[in-house]
Design a protein around this motif. Sequence first.
Motif, PDB file in Angstrom:
ATOM      1  N   ALA A 152      49.874  65.289  43.794  1.00 17.50           N
ATOM      2  CA  ALA A 152      50.849  64.301  43.321  1.00 17.50           C
ATOM      3  C   ALA A 152      50.193  63.008  42.856  1.00 17.50           C
ATOM      4  O   ALA A 152      50.675  62.363  41.927  1.00 17.50           O
ATOM      5  N   ALA A 153      49.094  62.603  43.502  1.00 14.94           N
ATOM      6  CA  ALA A 153      48.434  61.351  43.136  1.00 14.94           C
ATOM      7  C   ALA A 153      47.074  61.280  43.800  1.00 14.94           C
ATOM      8  O   ALA A 153      46.821  61.916  44.826  1.00 14.94           O
ATOM      9  N   VAL A 154      46.203  60.501  43.205  1.00 15.97           N
ATOM     10  CA  VAL A 154      44.902  60.181  43.787  1.00 15.97           C
ATOM     11  C   VAL A 154      44.865  58.669  44.005  1.00 15.97           C
ATOM     12  O   VAL A 154      44.982  57.888  43.067  1.00 15.97           O
ATOM     13  N   LEU A 155      44.734  58.261  45.263  1.00 12.24           N
ATOM     14  CA  LEU A 155      44.746  56.847  45.601  1.00 12.24           C
ATOM     15  C   LEU A 155      43.334  56.275  45.609  1.00 12.24           C
ATOM     16  O   LEU A 155      42.416  56.862  46.190  1.00 12.24           O
ATOM     17  N   LYS A 156      43.183  55.134  44.962  1.00 15.95           N
ATOM     18  CA  LYS A 156      41.921  54.397  44.982  1.00 15.95           C
ATOM     19  C   LYS A 156      42.256  52.925  45.167  1.00 15.95           C
ATOM     20  O   LYS A 156      42.207  52.115  44.227  1.00 15.95           O
ATOM     21  N   VAL A 157      42.624  52.576  46.397  1.00 17.16           N
ATOM     22  CA  VAL A 157      43.100  51.231  46.701  1.00 17.16           C
ATOM     23  C   VAL A 157      42.095  50.543  47.628  1.00 17.16           C
ATOM     24  O   VAL A 157      41.903  50.977  48.763  1.00 17.16           O
ATOM     25  N   PRO A 158      41.406  49.508  47.163  1.00 15.35           N
ATOM     26  CA  PRO A 158      40.426  48.816  48.014  1.00 15.35           C
ATOM     27  C   PRO A 158      41.103  48.031  49.133  1.00 15.35           C
ATOM     28  O   PRO A 158      42.290  47.724  49.076  1.00 15.35           O
ATOM     29  N   GLU A 159      40.327  47.691  50.150  1.00 19.29           N
ATOM     30  CA  GLU A 159      40.859  46.892  51.254  1.00 19.29           C
ATOM     31  C   GLU A 159      41.216  45.494  50.772  1.00 19.29           C
ATOM     32  O   GLU A 159      40.726  45.022  49.733  1.00 19.29           O
ATOM     33  N   LEU A 160      42.073  44.837  51.551  1.00 20.43           N
ATOM     34  CA  LEU A 160      42.565  43.512  51.165  1.00 20.43           C
ATOM     35  C   LEU A 160      42.574  42.597  52.381  1.00 20.43           C
ATOM     36  O   LEU A 160      43.080  42.969  53.444  1.00 20.43           O
ATOM     37  N   THR A 161      42.008  41.402  52.229  1.00 24.03           N
ATOM     38  CA  THR A 161      42.073  40.380  53.271  1.00 24.03           C
ATOM     39  C   THR A 161      42.645  39.098  52.686  1.00 24.03           C
ATOM     40  O   THR A 161      42.431  38.789  51.511  1.00 24.03           O
ATOM     41  N   GLN A 162      43.368  38.369  53.501  1.00 24.17           N
ATOM     42  CA  GLN A 162      43.932  37.075  53.117  1.00 24.17           C
ATOM     43  C   GLN A 162      43.811  36.106  54.279  1.00 24.17           C
ATOM     44  O   GLN A 162      43.983  36.492  55.451  1.00 24.17           O
ATOM     45  N   THR A 163      43.524  34.866  53.973  1.00 24.93           N
ATOM     46  CA  THR A 163      43.482  33.792  54.962  1.00 24.93           C
ATOM     47  C   THR A 163      44.087  32.544  54.340  1.00 24.93           C
ATOM     48  O   THR A 163      43.756  32.199  53.206  1.00 24.93           O
ATOM     49  N   ASP A 164      44.975  31.874  55.089  1.00 24.60           N
ATOM     50  CA  ASP A 164      45.622  30.711  54.498  1.00 24.60           C
ATOM     51  C   ASP A 164      46.218  29.833  55.597  1.00 24.60           C
ATOM     52  O   ASP A 164      46.302  30.239  56.761  1.00 24.60           O
ATOM     53  N   TRP A 165      46.617  28.629  55.193  1.00 20.69           N
ATOM     54  CA  TRP A 165      47.379  27.723  56.039  1.00 20.69           C
ATOM     55  C   TRP A 165      48.838  27.747  55.585  1.00 20.69           C
ATOM     56  O   TRP A 165      49.107  27.790  54.390  1.00 20.69           O
ATOM     57  N   SER A 166      49.772  27.710  56.531  1.00 19.73           N
ATOM     58  CA  SER A 166      51.190  27.715  56.194  1.00 19.73           C
ATOM     59  C   SER A 166      51.961  26.854  57.189  1.00 19.73           C
ATOM     60  O   SER A 166      51.573  26.728  58.362  1.00 19.73           O
ATOM     61  N   GLY A 167      53.061  26.300  56.719  1.00 21.74           N
ATOM     62  CA  GLY A 167      53.970  25.610  57.614  1.00 21.74           C
ATOM     63  C   GLY A 167      54.885  26.610  58.306  1.00 21.74           C
ATOM     64  O   GLY A 167      54.954  27.788  57.939  1.00 21.74           O
ATOM     65  N   GLY A 168      55.606  26.146  59.310  1.00 17.76           N
ATOM     66  CA  GLY A 168      56.512  27.032  60.018  1.00 17.76           C
ATOM     67  C   GLY A 168      57.518  26.266  60.850  1.00 17.76           C
ATOM     68  O   GLY A 168      57.348  25.069  61.119  1.00 17.76           O
ATOM     69  N   ILE A 169      58.566  26.955  61.252  1.00 23.56           N
ATOM     70  CA  ILE A 169      59.600  26.361  62.097  1.00 23.56           C
ATOM     71  C   ILE A 169      59.978  27.342  63.190  1.00 23.56           C
ATOM     72  O   ILE A 169      59.733  28.557  63.079  1.00 23.56           O
ATOM     73  N   ASN A 170      60.569  26.833  64.259  1.00 20.77           N
ATOM     74  CA  ASN A 170      61.138  27.698  65.291  1.00 20.77           C
ATOM     75  C   ASN A 170      62.387  27.039  65.847  1.00 20.77           C
ATOM     76  O   ASN A 170      62.516  25.812  65.851  1.00 20.77           O
ATOM     77  N   LEU A 171      63.310  27.857  66.303  1.00 23.10           N
ATOM     78  CA  LEU A 171      64.602  27.385  66.801  1.00 23.10           C
ATOM     79  C   LEU A 171      65.041  28.299  67.930  1.00 23.10           C
ATOM     80  O   LEU A 171      65.023  29.529  67.774  1.00 23.10           O
ATOM     81  N   GLY A 172      65.391  27.721  69.075  1.00 24.20           N
ATOM     82  CA  GLY A 172      65.780  28.590  70.174  1.00 24.20           C
ATOM     83  C   GLY A 172      66.343  27.847  71.370  1.00 24.20           C
ATOM     84  O   GLY A 172      66.823  26.717  71.278  1.00 24.20           O
ATOM     85  N   VAL A 173      66.258  28.508  72.518  1.00 22.19           N
ATOM     86  CA  VAL A 173      66.794  28.007  73.780  1.00 22.19           C
ATOM     87  C   VAL A 173      65.699  28.100  74.839  1.00 22.19           C
ATOM     88  O   VAL A 173      64.927  29.061  74.862  1.00 22.19           O
TER      89      VAL A 173
END
Length: 236
Positions: free
Chosen positions: A163-184
Motif C-alpha cells: 500500500a505504501a513505503v514510508l520514509k519519514v525521518p525523526e523529528l525533534t522540537q524544543t521551544d518556550w511557550s506560555g501557559g495557564i491553569n485553572l482549578g480547585v
Amino acid sequence: MKIKLEIIAVIILISVTTNAQKYGVSVTGGFSYQAPVSSLNNRFLSAAGYFLGVGENNKQKWNWSGTIEYISFGDANAEKFTVTKEVQVNTNNYSFNIPLKNIRVELEIAGLSADVSYKAFDFGFLNTDFSFGFGIYRWYSYRSGSFDSLFVTNPETSQPLLAAVLKVPELTQTDWSGGINLGVEIKIPVYAPFTLYFSPRYKLVIGELWPSLEIGFENISGFQMFDMRAGVKAEF
C-alpha cells in the motif's frame, strides 16, 4: 532540565521565605497525574509529574505563590497511530486504515508559574480554594522516524498488496511557550502546620507540535491536559 528546575526552585524558596516573618509562608510539594485531552490525547497516554510551590500565607482571602513543575509524557497512544492510504486494484480504488508500529514519541514539559488562590470555603476539617495561574514553559518533543513497507490484503485476490513505503525521518522540537491553569485546591488538616493537598485543574501550554501527514500525525496546537495534583502543604 531537571537541574535548572531545582535551581529555580531554590531561588523561589529564598525570595519568599525572606518575607516569611512579615507575611507568613506556605510550601507545597507532591506528584501529579497528567491526563492529556483533545488532540494531545491522540498522541500520548497519561503521564506523571511533580511540583513544588512556595508562596505567601497572609491569612487573607487572596494569596500568591510560585510553582515549579516537571511533566514527562513517554507512553504513546499507539491505538490511534494509523494512516489512511488509497490503493488502486485494477480499475477500483480502495481505502485502507493501516496501523503503524514502532513509533516512539516523547514530550517533556518544565515550567514556572505564578499562581493566585482565593479562599472559598473553610469547614475546619476541609478547606477549599479556587486557583488560577499563568507561567512560562520549556518543552522538548521527539518523534522517531518511520521507514517501513505497509502491506494490506488485496480485497479482490486476498493476497498481500503493497500500500505504501514510508520514509519519514525523526523529528525533534524544543521551544518556550506560555501557559495557564485553572482549578480547585482542597486541603485536609492532619497535624499543624501540615495538610493533605489535592488539586484538580485544567492546564494549557500554548505549544505546537508539527504535523507528519505521511504517517497520519495531525498538527497539535496547544497542549491541553487534566492536571490532578496530590501532596502535602505546610503553612507557617
